[in-house]
Motif scaffolding. Structure first.
Motif, PDB file in Angstrom:
ATOM      1  N   LYS A 182      -2.113  -2.281  -8.718  1.00 13.55           N
ATOM      2  CA  LYS A 182      -2.069  -0.859  -9.042  1.00 13.55           C
ATOM      3  C   LYS A 182      -0.642  -0.423  -9.357  1.00 13.55           C
ATOM      4  O   LYS A 182      -0.411   0.337 -10.301  1.00 13.55           O
ATOM      5  CB  LYS A 182      -2.632  -0.028  -7.891  1.00 13.55           C
ATOM      6  N   LEU A 225     -17.865   1.683 -16.337  1.00  9.76           N
ATOM      7  CA  LEU A 225     -16.634   2.462 -16.216  1.00  9.76           C
ATOM      8  C   LEU A 225     -15.468   1.699 -16.843  1.00  9.76           C
ATOM      9  O   LEU A 225     -14.628   2.270 -17.543  1.00  9.76           O
ATOM     10  CB  LEU A 225     -16.363   2.693 -14.731  1.00  9.76           C
ATOM     11  N   TRP A 281      -6.368  -7.021  -0.232  1.00 10.89           N
ATOM     12  CA  TRP A 281      -5.867  -5.651  -0.128  1.00 10.89           C
ATOM     13  C   TRP A 281      -4.483  -5.545  -0.755  1.00 10.89           C
ATOM     14  O   TRP A 281      -4.212  -4.641  -1.540  1.00 10.89           O
ATOM     15  CB  TRP A 281      -5.797  -5.217   1.339  1.00 10.89           C
ATOM     16  N   ILE A 328      -4.636  -5.944  -4.555  1.00 10.60           N
ATOM     17  CA  ILE A 328      -5.133  -4.733  -5.228  1.00 10.60           C
ATOM     18  C   ILE A 328      -4.013  -3.704  -5.358  1.00 10.60           C
ATOM     19  O   ILE A 328      -3.797  -3.113  -6.422  1.00 10.60           O
ATOM     20  CB  ILE A 328      -6.325  -4.142  -4.446  1.00 10.60           C
ATOM     21  N   LYS A 329      -3.287  -3.529  -4.261  1.00 11.36           N
ATOM     22  CA  LYS A 329      -2.223  -2.523  -4.284  1.00 11.36           C
ATOM     23  C   LYS A 329      -1.113  -2.927  -5.250  1.00 11.36           C
ATOM     24  O   LYS A 329      -0.584  -2.093  -6.004  1.00 11.36           O
ATOM     25  CB  LYS A 329      -1.644  -2.347  -2.875  1.00 11.36           C
ATOM     26  N   CYS A 365       2.316   1.724  -3.410  1.00 14.72           N
ATOM     27  CA  CYS A 365       1.224   2.130  -4.303  1.00 14.72           C
ATOM     28  C   CYS A 365       0.970   3.629  -4.143  1.00 14.72           C
ATOM     29  O   CYS A 365       0.816   4.358  -5.115  1.00 14.72           O
ATOM     30  CB  CYS A 365      -0.015   1.328  -3.969  1.00 14.72           C
ATOM     31  N   ARG A 414      -9.326  -3.551 -14.444  1.00 14.97           N
ATOM     32  CA  ARG A 414      -8.749  -2.234 -14.697  1.00 14.97           C
ATOM     33  C   ARG A 414      -7.280  -2.368 -15.120  1.00 14.97           C
ATOM     34  O   ARG A 414      -6.820  -1.703 -16.046  1.00 14.97           O
ATOM     35  CB  ARG A 414      -8.868  -1.363 -13.450  1.00 14.97           C
ATOM     36  N   SER A 442     -13.923  -6.545  -5.545  1.00 17.74           N
ATOM     37  CA  SER A 442     -12.958  -5.446  -5.599  1.00 17.74           C
ATOM     38  C   SER A 442     -11.698  -5.890  -6.341  1.00 17.74           C
ATOM     39  O   SER A 442     -11.179  -5.167  -7.193  1.00 17.74           O
ATOM     40  CB  SER A 442     -12.607  -4.986  -4.181  1.00 17.74           C
ATOM     41  N   LEU A 443     -11.260  -7.104  -6.036  1.00 14.93           N
ATOM     42  CA  LEU A 443     -10.054  -7.603  -6.700  1.00 14.93           C
ATOM     43  C   LEU A 443     -10.319  -7.855  -8.186  1.00 14.93           C
ATOM     44  O   LEU A 443      -9.490  -7.515  -9.046  1.00 14.93           O
ATOM     45  CB  LEU A 443      -9.575  -8.881  -6.008  1.00 14.93           C
ATOM     46  N   PHE A 496     -12.403  -6.341 -10.049  1.00 16.98           N
ATOM     47  CA  PHE A 496     -12.452  -5.055 -10.739  1.00 16.98           C
ATOM     48  C   PHE A 496     -11.054  -4.488 -10.942  1.00 16.98           C
ATOM     49  O   PHE A 496     -10.744  -3.943 -12.006  1.00 16.98           O
ATOM     50  CB  PHE A 496     -13.318  -4.069  -9.949  1.00 16.98           C
ATOM     51  N   GLU A 497     -10.222  -4.667  -9.931  1.00 20.92           N
ATOM     52  CA  GLU A 497      -8.859  -4.157 -10.070  1.00 20.92           C
ATOM     53  C   GLU A 497      -8.125  -4.893 -11.191  1.00 20.92           C
ATOM     54  O   GLU A 497      -7.356  -4.286 -11.955  1.00 20.92           O
ATOM     55  CB  GLU A 497      -8.115  -4.321  -8.738  1.00 20.92           C
ATOM     56  N   ASN A 512     -23.703  -0.725  -7.968  1.00 23.93           N
ATOM     57  CA  ASN A 512     -22.282  -0.388  -7.937  1.00 23.93           C
ATOM     58  C   ASN A 512     -21.513  -1.165  -8.985  1.00 23.93           C
ATOM     59  O   ASN A 512     -20.650  -0.624  -9.674  1.00 23.93           O
ATOM     60  CB  ASN A 512     -21.703  -0.690  -6.559  1.00 23.93           C
ATOM     61  N   LEU A 513     -21.836  -2.456  -9.093  1.00 24.98           N
ATOM     62  CA  LEU A 513     -21.138  -3.267 -10.082  1.00 24.98           C
ATOM     63  C   LEU A 513     -21.514  -2.823 -11.489  1.00 24.98           C
ATOM     64  O   LEU A 513     -20.656  -2.770 -12.373  1.00 24.98           O
ATOM     65  CB  LEU A 513     -21.489  -4.745  -9.892  1.00 24.98           C
ATOM     66  N   LEU A 536     -19.497   0.275 -12.210  1.00 23.30           N
ATOM     67  CA  LEU A 536     -18.073   0.028 -12.414  1.00 23.30           C
ATOM     68  C   LEU A 536     -17.840  -0.766 -13.697  1.00 23.30           C
ATOM     69  O   LEU A 536     -16.819  -0.567 -14.375  1.00 23.30           O
ATOM     70  CB  LEU A 536     -17.497  -0.722 -11.216  1.00 23.30           C
ATOM     71  N   ALA A 547       0.844  -1.203   0.000  1.00 20.27           N
ATOM     72  CA  ALA A 547       0.000   0.000   0.000  1.00 20.27           C
ATOM     73  C   ALA A 547       0.871   1.243   0.000  1.00 20.27           C
ATOM     74  O   ALA A 547       0.577   2.223  -0.703  1.00 20.27           O
ATOM     75  CB  ALA A 547      -0.919  -0.022   1.205  1.00 20.27           C
TER      76      ALA A 547
END
Lengths: 946, 159
Positions: A262, A338, A255, A258-259, A225, A300, A293-294, A296-297, A331-332, A335, A222
């Protein structure tokens, strides 16, 4: 500072201490009266009380006062000067009593202010003490250091560059233990003062990345990141790729993953080989992970950083589609849209595949989702599908709420109008679409629709017949006259019908529509256009009529006798009333042939009854045009009367023909689009001194403040003046214009001159070679000139020719920035304040605040968009070449060091990839800077994963 | 990093404000006001994002929980974090309500500081945070029994 206990006059009594109000009491008193005034009074009372208490020698009293003050300043925005709060807070930091200490730390981390920074160094010693091991119990000590780290990572400390510099070494043991707090604090410290902190902290921090403790490695990921976030350059973090890769493949913490993703998304563009390495693990995560969340990351990361890996992109798009289809979670869905929007143009067709799903989202209950869907759909428009998409969108307009309906309309208008209707092939379709858009329920885009109607008329010859048809349907609908949003559209329709009257099928109907009673609802500027359109229509009808007479050789006298007879009847009876029945009769009989004698008569009567009263209108625009029109009608009749008396037969037809012909020539000239640069091309006439002080005019301007209309309809000034010139008898006698001329003759041109041949200025539409104007002054002449640049056809298809000015290439290149979707000013401001400032130094922040205040006239959306542009502009620049960016980054990390002093260092230590790079960073500790720079420069960065 | 954590009541009153980037105190009120306007304008049962900003929120009972963050944070992870935060509050206060939050300024900050430090998430497990908060309370109690202090202060930490 009055906080020393040696202030006997205000020293608090024991009573104060014993009966001090606690924070709870304070909160209760604040809640007692919830009105704004009541609360303000309570706050003021509490503040004065606190100011007394906070000087107490007793730590307990002081700490309660501090607590209350912190609460007030944090949640009630009490205007607390920084000193009264800061000093006691720092004083109490040293308290041996834990609750007091905690209060002090909380107060300091919440409320310390750059203005109180001079006090912050006082805290340095205490922080140092609290961070170091002491004799106290382990739990106690850990708690103390947690407090100290909290303050060290607070924004106030970040603003005091000395503080982190002095304390960086104290962090190292904590980092070695792998404390997540210390890791987070180290990240803040490095961000706050890179030059001092990087040599000390970077290496221990990097070591945490490989720590077996998942909490430490997560926190370290983190931290990196955060440090590699966009305004900063990610290049220095390339050496960490191996550790990050290990984390990516082994970590179980979402977590951390994800970081790591990124960071890789930022590193991948810098090192091409990285993408190939991470694509497999990322795809595995993408298919395996159950955490949204993962997932989506991963999507992305793939879409932004690994666009070259087809299989991965397809997988990611598949997942994004699943998101879009998630019915139960807005939300999904948001995103997912997006994510689809992140795809570059290369994948436009892939996005096109999900058009149905996206189109479905247009009907979503959620504004964000609808907006995003619209944005995506507009992104996939091209000239082949624009008709489908626009049709589909317009059908959505009826189902949407007013705001979104107008978003859709605005988007369609912008897309179709982009770069002079680049994508429109079938203009008949587009013109009827414009008319349909105007008639949709919530349409508030009248200005743009009206502009485009006129613009298409001016530019596209082939579209005019359909344009006139569409204009007719708009004009004959009385319901539209009540909608003020549509006034610009009606104005455009009226102008189009008048200008291209020769394409109209039924001029009588048109005149009726233009003069219908509900036109009184129109604003002045639009009424003026309506009246002028009637003028054009009647002129044209007359010319056709007269032309026919000439052809057939019919006696002109007959008509004129009848015209005259009618006029006498009209003038004897009341003009306005005499024709009610006649009109109805006329209307039915006239329809067959609009150029028959009856129709002309009918129209003239209609004009006299409806426009006649407007001669007394207060508004000059309407009054003038009404005068023009009525004047023309009179003129037509008067000629006949005069001739009758003189009995000069041969004279009549020729004079009438001459009149009609003159009037017709006034209107028959083609209008073209006007270049924005047209004014610059007008040569300054001799004897006109543009630099002359015009202060004397100010008085006149304020007297009759008739701001000139900027609408496109009034551009052809020269023609305008011709109108008045042709009927001098009509209006000049009584018009305020002549009054004005009398009083301020000084500022008018010579009358003799104006009544000569139209003007010395180039005719409208004359293409004026700019070379002839090379000597034009910098100052501009206030004359609109039409420059008809070379006609360019942008398409090779059967698309009609669209007139496009040369300068519009330049213009259209500017358009996107102007058409940036308007941002909510609030959210814009929010982002400016919260997000835009983190990279800047405080001093520059303050400076920019001042600048912004200075520019308050501008809209906030402008500000934010320009800031965006600034950011965008600066970012690519920093990557323009890897060497300069490294250097820049190094400079950045060195912070205050002058660039010339360490300009060579990055190259010196860059020699052997990872270790060399680290040496570069830690030269102060490792003394590597003393090595001779014999190692050659290898621009290639080695594969860190090997 | 996380830029700010805000808890705002539906009456537009801030209940907890923590900024992790320096913001001039004068601006705080405007920020809260503009955030509140954005939130109160959006209906319930829609996505928890605010377009154009990196901001997620949750509307629970009479409170808005708002996290503002930058490109280094994942949107859905932030939503999860709000969830964790609310869970912790619920455990610390046993069925948390707005009044608990109004009257426990310090404890609220203690909880938040156990989760987030300097804008970085340091703990995501609610159990762990609750445990740490209880430990802190124990330490404070220990410390306060050893010295005389007014009732009002001890009360603050024994709630």
């Amino acid at each position: 500072m009055a906080s020393t206990p040696a202030a006997p006059a205000v020293a608090p009594s024991l009573v104060d201490t014993l009966f001090q109000r606690s924070l709870n009491d304070l909160v209760k008193s604040l809640r007692a009266d919830r009105s704004a005034a009541g609360e303000a009074a309570a706050v003021a009372r509490a503040l004065s009380e606190i100011h007394r208490e906070i000087r107490a020698p007793d730590a307990a009293t002081k700490s309660v006062a501090l607590q209350k003050l912190t609460h007030l300043s944090s949640l009630h925005f009490a205007p607390v000067g920084s000193h009264p709060l800061a000093f006691p807070a720092i004083e109490l930091l040293a308290s041996p009593h834990l609750p007091h200490k905690r209060l002090a730390y909380l107060a300091a981390s919440l409320s310390l202010h750059p203005a109180s920074l001079s006090l912050l160094p006082l805290a340095t010693h205490q922080l140092h003490k609290d961070l170091s091991p002491s004799s106290a119990g382990a739990a106690h000590q850990q708690h103390l250091s947690a407090l100290a780290l909290q303050l060290l990572a607070s924004p106030a400390a970040a603003a005091a560059p000395d503080l982190p510099a002095h304390l960086a070494h104290d962090l190292v043991p904590h980092l070695a233990r792998g404390s997540p707090r210390a890791i987070a604090a180290a990240a803040r410290v490095i961000a706050a003062s890179p030059s001092a902190a990087v040599p000390v902290l970077f290496k221990p921090l990097a070591a945490c990345l490989a720590s077996p403790d998942p909490r430490a490695s997560t926190a370290a990921a983190a931290a990196f990141c955060d440090l590699s976030a966009p305004p900063a350059d990610a290049t220095p973090f390339l050496p960490l790729a191996l550790d990050l890769y290990n984390l990516l493949t082994t970590s179980r913490s979402n977590w951390a993953l994800i970081k790591v993703l990124k960071v890789f998304a930022r590193l991948a563009p810098l090192e091409p080989r990285l993408a190939a390495r991470i694509v497999d693990p990322v795809c595995q995560l993408l298919t395996r992970s159950s955490a949204m969340s993962l997932t989506f990351e991963c999507i992305r990361t793939v879409l932004t950083a690994l666009p070259a890996h087809d299989a991965a992109v397809r997988l990611a798009i598949g997942k994004a589609k699943e998101f879009v289809a998630a019915d139960d979670d807005p939300n999904l869905r948001y995103l997912g849209l997006l994510a689809l929007g992140m795809l570059g143009p290369a994948y436009a067709s892939t996005v096109n595949d999900c058009r149905d799903a996206i189109a479905k989202s247009l009907g979503d209950a959620d504004t964000n989702i609808r907006q995003e869907a619209l944005h995506l759909i507009m992104g996939m428009v091209n000239e082949n599908n624009i008709m489908d998409i626009a049709g589909m969108l317009i059908s959505h307009v009826a189902k949407s709420d007013p705001e979104f309906a107008n978003d859709i309309l605005g988007a369609v208008l912008a897309a179709c109008g982009h770069n002079v209707y680049e994508m429109v092939v079938d203009f008949d379709w587009y013109v009827s679409l414009l008319a349909d858009m105007a008639r949709t329920l919530h349409c508030a885009q009248g200005d743009e629709i009206g502009r485009q109607l006129v613009d298409v008329g001016l530019r596209v010859l082939d579209a005019r017949p359909e344009l006139v048809r569409s204009a007719r349907t708009l004009l004959i609908d009385p319901a539209l006259l009540g909608n003020h949003f549509l006034f610009p559209v009606l104005s455009a329709a009226a102008w189009v019908s008048g200008e291209y009257v020769d394409l109209t099928k039924d001029p009588v109907e048109l005149v009726e529509a233009l003069l219908q009673p509900r036109t009184s609802l129109l604003p002045i500027s639009v009424r003026a256009v309506y009246i002028h359109a009637v003028f054009k229509v009647i002129t044209w009808c007359f010319s056709v009529y007269v032309g026919r007479l000439g052809d057939s050789g019919m006696a002109v006298d007959v008509i004129f006798d009848r015209l005259a007879a009618d006029q006498t009847v009209g003038s004897e009876s009341n003009v306005a009333l005499g024709s009610g029945e006649e009109q109805d009769i006329g209307a039915s009989t006239v329809r067959k042939d609009p150029f028959s004698h009856e129709s002309i008569l009918y129209m003239i009567n209609l004009i006299q009854t409806t426009v006649g009263p407007l001669i007394n209108c207060n508004e000059v625009e309407v009054q003038e045009r009404a005068h023009n029109l009525i004047g023309f009608v009179h003129l037509v009749r008067e000629i006949q009367e005069l001739n009758k008396r003189k009995v000069a037969d041969g004279d009549k037809p020729s004079r009438l023909e001459e009149l009609v012909k003159t009037m017709r020539t006034v209107f028959c000239q083609e209008l073209g689009p006007v270049s924005v640069n047209a004014q610059m091309k007008v040569a300054t006439p001799d004897g006109l001194i543009l630099n002359e002080n015009l202060v004397e005019l100010a008085g006149i301007v304020s007297e009759d403040d008739t701001t000139p209309s900027t609408s496109i309809f009034f551009y052809p000034c020269s023609r305008h003046s011709v109108d008045t010139r042709d009927e001098p008898a009509v209006s000049i006698g009584s018009s305020s214009l002549s009054e004005h001329r009398k009083r301020h003759g000084l500022f008018y041109l010579q009358t003799g001159k104006t009544e000569d041949e139209p003007n010395d200025y180039p005719q409208a539409n004359d293409s004026l070679p700019s070379s002839s104007n090379s000597s034009v002054n910098d100052d501009k002449l206030k004359t609109a000139e039409l420059v008809f640049a070379g006609k360019k056809s942008t398409s090779t298809k059967s698309r009609p020719k669209v007139v496009k000015l040369d300068t519009e290439d330049f213009l259209s290149s500017m358009m996107p920035s102007a058409n940036v979707p308007k941002e909510d000013p609030l959210s814009g401001a929010l982002r400016d304040v919260l997000l835009g400032s983190d990279a800047k130094a405080l001093s520059s922040q303050r400076a920019s605040d001042i600048n912004l205040e200075g520019m308050l006239n501008k809209t906030s959306s402008n500000e934010s968009s320009s800031q965006q542009i600034d950011n965008l502009g600066s970012h690519p620049a920093s990557r323009s070449s890897s060497r300069t960016s490294k250097q820049q980054n190094h400079d950045k990390e060195k912070g205050t060091n002058p660039p010339e002093s360490d300009g060579k260092e990055p190259r010196k230590h860059r020699s052997s990839g990872r270790s060399g790079h680290r040496q570069g960073k830690h030269k102060h500790r490792e003394k590597s800077s003393t090595q001779p720079d014999t190692i050659p420069q290898a621009p290639v960065i080695q594969d860190f994963l090997l | 990093m996380i830029q700010a954590v805000m808890v705002i009541s539906t009456q537009a009153k801030p209940r907890l404000l923590k900024f992790y980037n320096f913001q001039a105190p004068e601006k705080h009120q405007d920020l809260v006001r503009s955030v509140f306007q954005l939130l109160s304008a959006s209906p319930d049962s829609v996505s928890n994002f605010v377009k154009g900003t990196k901001m997620v929120y949750k509307h629970l009972a009479t409170l808005y929980f708002v996290f503002v963050f930058d490109s280094s944070e994942n949107e859905l992870a932030m939503l999860d974090l709000i969830q964790v935060f609310v869970e912790i509050l619920d455990r610390c206060f046993r069925n948390v309500c707005e009044l608990d939050i109004v009257f426990n300024f310090n404890k609220l900050h203690t909880i938040l500081d156990e989760m987030i430090l300097g804008g970085q998430v340091i703990e995501t497990s609610s159990e762990q945070v609750v445990k740490s908060v209880e430990e802190i309370e124990r330490l404070e109690k220990q410390s306060s029994t050893t010295s005389f202090i007014p009732k009002s202060i001890t009360e603050r930490f024994t709630r």
